[in-house]
Write an enzyme that holds these catalytic residues in place. Structure first.
Site, PDB file in Angstrom:
ATOM      1  N   GLU A   1      61.550  45.520  72.290  1.00 53.61           N
ATOM      2  CA  GLU A   1      60.595  44.614  71.226  1.00 53.61           C
ATOM      3  C   GLU A   1      60.098  43.001  71.669  1.00 53.61           C
ATOM      4  O   GLU A   1      59.087  42.300  70.780  1.00 53.61           O
ATOM      5  CB  GLU A   1      62.057  43.985  69.836  1.00 53.61           C
ATOM      6  CG  GLU A   1      62.052  45.455  69.172  1.00 53.61           C
ATOM      7  CD  GLU A   1      61.170  46.012  68.300  1.00 53.61           C
ATOM      8  OE1 GLU A   1      60.062  45.838  67.879  1.00 53.61           O
ATOM      9  OE2 GLU A   1      61.067  47.671  68.764  1.00 53.61           O
TER      10      GLU A   1
ATOM     11  N   TRP B   1      56.258  44.555  73.012  1.00 51.41           N
ATOM     12  CA  TRP B   1      55.563  44.195  71.605  1.00 51.41           C
ATOM     13  C   TRP B   1      54.776  41.878  71.768  1.00 51.41           C
ATOM     14  O   TRP B   1      53.715  42.656  70.981  1.00 51.41           O
ATOM     15  CB  TRP B   1      55.868  44.159  70.232  1.00 51.41           C
ATOM     16  CG  TRP B   1      55.896  45.894  70.222  1.00 51.41           C
ATOM     17  CD1 TRP B   1      57.064  46.667  69.877  1.00 51.41           C
ATOM     18  CD2 TRP B   1      54.827  46.335  69.896  1.00 51.41           C
ATOM     19  NE1 TRP B   1      56.612  47.846  69.375  1.00 51.41           N
ATOM     20  CE2 TRP B   1      55.526  47.833  69.493  1.00 51.41           C
ATOM     21  CE3 TRP B   1      53.425  46.091  69.728  1.00 51.41           C
ATOM     22  CZ2 TRP B   1      54.388  49.004  69.176  1.00 51.41           C
ATOM     23  CZ3 TRP B   1      53.273  47.266  69.336  1.00 51.41           C
ATOM     24  CH2 TRP B   1      53.212  48.132  69.102  1.00 51.41           C
TER      25      TRP B   1
ATOM     26  N   ASN C   1      61.453  42.889  59.093  1.00 49.82           N
ATOM     27  CA  ASN C   1      59.503  43.184  59.660  1.00 49.82           C
ATOM     28  C   ASN C   1      58.775  44.312  59.308  1.00 49.82           C
ATOM     29  O   ASN C   1      57.510  44.846  59.221  1.00 49.82           O
ATOM     30  CB  ASN C   1      60.029  44.123  61.463  1.00 49.82           C
ATOM     31  CG  ASN C   1      59.132  44.760  61.686  1.00 49.82           C
ATOM     32  OD1 ASN C   1      58.008  43.607  61.911  1.00 49.82           O
ATOM     33  ND2 ASN C   1      58.977  46.097  62.228  1.00 49.82           N
TER      34      ASN C   1
ATOM     35  N   TRP D   1      42.828  41.807  55.781  1.00 49.16           N
ATOM     36  CA  TRP D   1      43.416  41.056  56.273  1.00 49.16           C
ATOM     37  C   TRP D   1      43.706  39.597  56.675  1.00 49.16           C
ATOM     38  O   TRP D   1      44.532  38.884  56.711  1.00 49.16           O
ATOM     39  CB  TRP D   1      43.807  42.115  57.746  1.00 49.16           C
ATOM     40  CG  TRP D   1      42.865  42.012  59.108  1.00 49.16           C
ATOM     41  CD1 TRP D   1      42.174  43.219  58.382  1.00 49.16           C
ATOM     42  CD2 TRP D   1      42.434  40.615  60.001  1.00 49.16           C
ATOM     43  NE1 TRP D   1      40.695  42.874  59.901  1.00 49.16           N
ATOM     44  CE2 TRP D   1      41.854  40.726  60.756  1.00 49.16           C
ATOM     45  CE3 TRP D   1      43.113  39.894  59.632  1.00 49.16           C
ATOM     46  CZ2 TRP D   1      40.919  40.627  61.341  1.00 49.16           C
ATOM     47  CZ3 TRP D   1      42.725  38.936  61.768  1.00 49.16           C
ATOM     48  CH2 TRP D   1      41.149  39.436  61.847  1.00 49.16           C
TER      49      TRP D   1
ATOM     50  N   TRP E   1      48.634  42.455  61.843  1.00 49.61           N
ATOM     51  CA  TRP E   1      47.671  41.993  60.193  1.00 49.61           C
ATOM     52  C   TRP E   1      46.632  43.552  60.679  1.00 49.61           C
ATOM     53  O   TRP E   1      46.675  44.312  60.132  1.00 49.61           O
ATOM     54  CB  TRP E   1      47.225  41.327  60.188  1.00 49.61           C
ATOM     55  CG  TRP E   1      48.394  40.296  59.262  1.00 49.61           C
ATOM     56  CD1 TRP E   1      48.724  39.029  59.211  1.00 49.61           C
ATOM     57  CD2 TRP E   1      48.401  40.550  57.518  1.00 49.61           C
ATOM     58  NE1 TRP E   1      49.681  39.262  57.906  1.00 49.61           N
ATOM     59  CE2 TRP E   1      49.120  40.012  57.451  1.00 49.61           C
ATOM     60  CE3 TRP E   1      47.096  42.030  57.229  1.00 49.61           C
ATOM     61  CZ2 TRP E   1      49.686  39.988  55.454  1.00 49.61           C
ATOM     62  CZ3 TRP E   1      47.921  41.683  55.321  1.00 49.61           C
ATOM     63  CH2 TRP E   1      48.973  40.841  55.399  1.00 49.61           C
TER      64      TRP E   1
HETATM   65  C1  LIG Z   1      51.913  41.644  59.264  1.00 48.83           C
HETATM   66  C2  LIG Z   1      52.619  41.443  60.230  1.00 48.83           C
HETATM   67  C3  LIG Z   1      53.061  39.981  61.227  1.00 48.83           C
HETATM   68  C4  LIG Z   1      53.291  39.474  61.392  1.00 48.83           C
HETATM   69  N1  LIG Z   1      53.464  37.901  62.216  1.00 48.83           N
HETATM   70  C5  LIG Z   1      53.996  37.907  63.403  1.00 48.83           C
HETATM   71  C6  LIG Z   1      54.600  36.524  63.186  1.00 48.83           C
HETATM   72  O1  LIG Z   1      53.945  35.817  62.385  1.00 48.83           O
HETATM   73  N2  LIG Z   1      55.069  35.425  64.218  1.00 48.83           N
HETATM   74  C7  LIG Z   1      56.066  36.931  64.576  1.00 48.83           C
HETATM   75  O2  LIG Z   1      56.971  36.436  65.464  1.00 48.83           O
HETATM   76  N3  LIG Z   1      56.369  37.753  64.575  1.00 48.83           N
HETATM   77  C8  LIG Z   1      55.705  38.842  63.480  1.00 48.83           C
HETATM   78  N4  LIG Z   1      55.924  39.905  63.546  1.00 48.83           N
HETATM   79  C9  LIG Z   1      56.197  41.044  63.810  1.00 48.83           C
HETATM   80  C10 LIG Z   1      57.895  40.993  63.113  1.00 48.83           C
HETATM   81  O3  LIG Z   1      57.378  40.891  62.112  1.00 48.83           O
HETATM   82  C11 LIG Z   1      58.602  40.110  63.604  1.00 48.83           C
HETATM   83  O4  LIG Z   1      58.393  39.882  65.561  1.00 48.83           O
HETATM   84  C12 LIG Z   1      60.197  39.946  63.573  1.00 48.83           C
HETATM   85  O5  LIG Z   1      60.164  40.428  61.762  1.00 48.83           O
HETATM   86  C13 LIG Z   1      60.902  39.153  63.835  1.00 48.83           C
HETATM   87  O6  LIG Z   1      62.257  39.500  63.636  1.00 48.83           O
HETATM   88  P1  LIG Z   1      64.098  38.895  64.587  1.00 48.83           P
HETATM   89  O7  LIG Z   1      63.288  37.904  65.591  1.00 48.83           O
HETATM   90  O8  LIG Z   1      65.138  38.761  63.780  1.00 48.83           O
HETATM   91  O9  LIG Z   1      62.979  40.562  65.657  1.00 48.83           O
HETATM   92  P2  LIG Z   1      64.258  41.118  66.544  1.00 48.83           P
HETATM   93  O10 LIG Z   1      64.184  43.212  65.291  1.00 48.83           O
HETATM   94  O11 LIG Z   1      65.364  41.078  66.641  1.00 48.83           O
HETATM   95  O12 LIG Z   1      63.306  41.381  67.387  1.00 48.83           O
HETATM   96  C14 LIG Z   1      63.188  40.679  68.464  1.00 48.83           C
HETATM   97  C15 LIG Z   1      62.430  39.473  68.888  1.00 48.83           C
HETATM   98  O13 LIG Z   1      60.613  40.933  69.547  1.00 48.83           O
HETATM   99  C16 LIG Z   1      59.637  40.265  69.245  1.00 48.83           C
HETATM  100  N5  LIG Z   1      59.571  41.403  68.057  1.00 48.83           N
HETATM  101  C17 LIG Z   1      59.489  42.330  67.555  1.00 48.83           C
HETATM  102  N6  LIG Z   1      58.994  42.621  66.707  1.00 48.83           N
HETATM  103  C18 LIG Z   1      58.227  42.801  66.919  1.00 48.83           C
HETATM  104  C19 LIG Z   1      56.249  42.336  66.912  1.00 48.83           C
HETATM  105  N7  LIG Z   1      56.365  43.967  65.529  1.00 48.83           N
HETATM  106  N8  LIG Z   1      55.091  41.930  67.192  1.00 48.83           N
HETATM  107  C20 LIG Z   1      55.583  41.551  68.261  1.00 48.83           C
HETATM  108  N9  LIG Z   1      56.826  41.018  68.356  1.00 48.83           N
HETATM  109  C21 LIG Z   1      57.785  41.608  67.620  1.00 48.83           C
HETATM  110  C22 LIG Z   1      59.793  39.285  67.921  1.00 48.83           C
HETATM  111  O14 LIG Z   1      59.548  38.122  69.355  1.00 48.83           O
HETATM  112  C23 LIG Z   1      61.410  38.863  67.657  1.00 48.83           C
HETATM  113  O15 LIG Z   1      62.084  37.544  67.729  1.00 48.83           O
HETATM  114  C24 LIG Z   1      54.277  40.390  62.641  1.00 48.83           C
HETATM  115  C25 LIG Z   1      54.652  41.426  61.854  1.00 48.83           C
HETATM  116  C26 LIG Z   1      53.563  42.239  61.088  1.00 48.83           C
HETATM  117  C27 LIG Z   1      53.444  43.996  60.553  1.00 48.83           C
END
Ligand SMILES: Cc1cc2nc3c(=O)[nH]c(=O)nc-3n(C[C@H](O)[C@H](O)[C@H](O)COP(=O)(O)OP(=O)(O)OC[C@H]3O[C@@H](n4cnc5c(N)ncnc54)[C@H](O)[C@@H]3O)c2cc1C
Length: 373
Positions: A174, A177, A242, A260, A283
């Protein structure tokens, strides 16, 4: 990595140089400089999995310890008093409520990483998809604001991987990502505001920010429980799970045929973990116009998705007050936080779907079939 911040940094460095001060910058916000990660034939990765395979074994230098002393200037330049900006008031009623969910500062970020490592990380692979579960790190806001670095998270993840923690590899993935999003932004900055695949420019998305559909989506009043629960979670907490993000983005751009960019802007307004790279990539992924995007014909069904990922209804009960005899505080906070002009009450019956999952899928597919994407 954001074009405007690169310009800002260059201007600061040039101004300092004129004063005889050399400034250096470091990649604290990223694990790898974008120009150091390349495909075998040169060029940047446009697909995530090969990028993961290319960087997974790389060495990430260990974070340096905090400096023991940071010398302060004799006098700080004059500055505004932050309280005078009344930022909370600009949020209307929601400021105090969102503040209750924010975990601000480096110390709290490190504590959360430790708590997650010793707890949720073990089952992260399965639980990260369940919106009613406290199954993810919730570090995105701290990463976005630079309160914790990806290298700090990476090193903890690597150590857990070596220890055999089953969730560690998924956590590292992640983090990559996030990296992928920034590398894309560096190489193709137009991802922020233009369809990454120009063929999508011809797609007839609505760009009307006052439309009935977009308004209902923003206000968590679509009549589809997954969409409404997630949009209310966003408004109350400043974050969204997410899976919720994927589903609301798919519903807006496919079922509601809305651009979007409108959703991206609303997320920017509401998210405390707002990150330009991940938001734009997320998005465009959901809409189909981005690199490594969900195939355009994959239309998430919000009704079956909620049954699959919220089988015990925990997420719905947390965020949707209507129909509950004693709704929890979370669900009621939405009414306390949302603007008076929205005129919402938990006593109003839950709305009928503005566009059902089936209707929306048919609308989206009929548009797709009429054009070659
Ligand atoms: C439409 C859409 C908009 C989003 N907007 C943002 C945003 O503005 N800021 C943001 O940080 N993330 C965004 N995300 C990605 C993701 O949803 C969030 O990073 C995640 O939900 C954050 O929760 P967490 O810290 O508990 O993640 P965890 O599941 O604990 O993951 C650890 C870290 O990995 C990174 N990560 C995880 N999933 C993704 C992903 N799909 N894409 C990029 N990085 C990821 C994040 O930095 C996250 O804190 C978006 C996803 C979608 C589909």
């Amino acid at each position: 990595m954001i074009p405007t911040s690169q310009e800002r940094d260059a201007a600061v460095k040039a101004a300092l140089l004129e004063l005889g001060v050399e400034a250096q910058s470091f990649k604290g916000h990223l694990l790898f400089e974008p120009w150091t990660v390349q495909t075998k034939v040169g060029g940047f990765f446009k697909v995530y999995t090969p990028m993961w395979n290319s960087v997974r074994g790389r060495d990430v230098p260990a974070p340096l310890p905090e400096p023991a002393i940071v010398t302060a200037p004799e006098a700080f330049p004059a500055s505004d008093n932050l309280a005078d900006w009344r930022l909370g008031r600009q949020m209307q009623r929601g400021g105090a409520i969102v503040a209750g969910y924010a975990r601000v500062g480096a110390a709290k970020a490190m504590a959360r990483l430790e708590e997650f490592t010793n707890g949720g990380l073990r089952d992260y692979r399965a639980n990260r998809d369940i919106p009613g579960e406290d199954g993810t790190s919730k570090l995105a806001e701290n990463l976005a604001l630079g309160e914790i670095t990806p290298a700090q998270c990476w090193h903890v993840g690597q150590a857990e991987l070596e220890r055999g923690n089953p969730g560690a590899e998924t956590f590292l993935k992640e983090l990559v990502w996030r990296e992928f999003a920034y590398h894309l932004l560096h190489h193709t900055p137009q991802i922020l505001n233009q369809n990454w695949k120009p063929a999508w420019d011809a797609f007839p998305w609505s760009e009307d920010s006052n439309s009935r559909n977009f308004t209902a989506w923003k206000m968590g009043q679509t009549g589809l429980e997954f969409i409404d629960a997630a949009m209310r979670e966003l408004y109350v907490t400043g974050t969204m799970h997410n899976r919720g993000r994927m589903i609301v983005a798919s519903y807006l751009t496919k079922h509601l045929m809305t651009h979007w960019r409108l959703g991206q802007a609303w997320f920017e307004d509401c998210l405390i973990d707002w990150d330009p790279a991940s938001n734009a990539m997320g998005w465009q992924w959901a809409a189909g116009s981005g690199p490594d995007a969900a195939p355009y014909f994959r239309v998430f069904n919000p009704e079956s998705q909620i049954e699959k990922f919220d089988a015990d209804r925990r997420y719905r009960r947390t965020w949707i007050a209507e129909g509950q005899q004693a709704p929890p505080d979370t669900a009621l906070q939405f009414y306390a936080a949302s603007p008076v002009s929205w005129n919402l009450s938990p006593k109003t019956p839950y709305p009928q779907p503005i566009v059902t999952a089936k209707e929306g899928r048919e609308i989206a597919l009929s548009y797709y079939q009429s054009r070659a994407f």
